[in-house]
Design an enzyme around this catalytic site. Structure first.
Site: not given
Length: 222
Positions: A66, A68, A79, A188
């Protein structure tokens, strides 16, 4: 429903925009905004990933979770943050892996639009968030939409490279026809993964797969 999104995606996803879940999702966003809730990214950037990477140019999908949730960060690309914003830890680790994998030095730019313009769909599974409240729109219905996006890519395209990082992203592998596409999985890039992301070499491997498909590789250097 008339959704402001790049035309090739608008045509491919037209059926989703008419479904009840999507209408309810849009209504809830309107209600929250009318009540004074700050939502990120700004409205014109919610579908930025699609606008920057039309379906015919698609080569690679990088799936995030989701947006920032701090001011000035979310720009509708997984990202990515605008230049001048402090680079988030996960993105910093992505850059470290690129430097190690490809033997290049990144410039310090945190804006990933150059990747998007080369055919890298920087897709978050959830496309909006309330300010200061991570994952606050998790139950709003975006997952239905972005799952449909992944299925659409799987059915309409050939030879796409999907980069699935972390347990959540890897759970989406079931939506992808691996006989037609390439699925690369890794931990991740978050520091919480204890460095398990490092050494995945997904960036060189992606380019090797693209070249084998007869496509131009991605210039990952920023």
């Amino acid at each position: 429903m008339n959704v402001r999104i790049e035309e090739s995606w608008k045509e491919a996803l037209a059926g989703e925009f008419e479904k009840d879940y999507f209408r309810e999702l849009v209504s809830e966003l309107h209600r929250e905004k009318a009540a004074g809730t700050v939502i990120y990214p700004p409205g014109p950037l919610i579908f930025n990933a699609f606008d920057k990477t039309p379906l015919p140019s698609l080569k690679v999908v990088i799936l995030g979770q989701d947006p920032y949730h701090n001011p000035g960060e979310a720009m509708g690309l997984s990202f990515s943050v605008p230049d001048g914003v402090r680079i988030p830890p996960s993105l910093r680790n992505i850059f470290k892996e690129i430097e190690s994998d490809l033997g290049i030095r990144m410039s310090g730019s945190s804006n990933l639009e150059p990747w998007a313009r080369q055919g890298v769909l920087l897709l978050n599974s959830i496309l909006t968030v309330r300010a200061g409240a991570a994952a606050s729109h998790r139950s709003l219905g975006w997952e239905y939409f972005t799952d449909a996006v992944i299925r659409c890519i799987s059915e309409r395209c050939e030879g796409i490279v999907f980069l699935l990082w972390g347990r959540y992203a890897r759970s989406k592998a079931v939506l992808i026809d691996s006989s037609r596409h390439h699925v690369l999985e890794a931990a991740h890039p978050s520091p919480l993964a204890g460095g398990a992301f490092f050494g995945c070499r997904h960036f060189s491997r992606t380019n090797e797969l693209l070249i084998a498909e007869g496509r131009s590789p991605i210039d990952w250097k920023l």
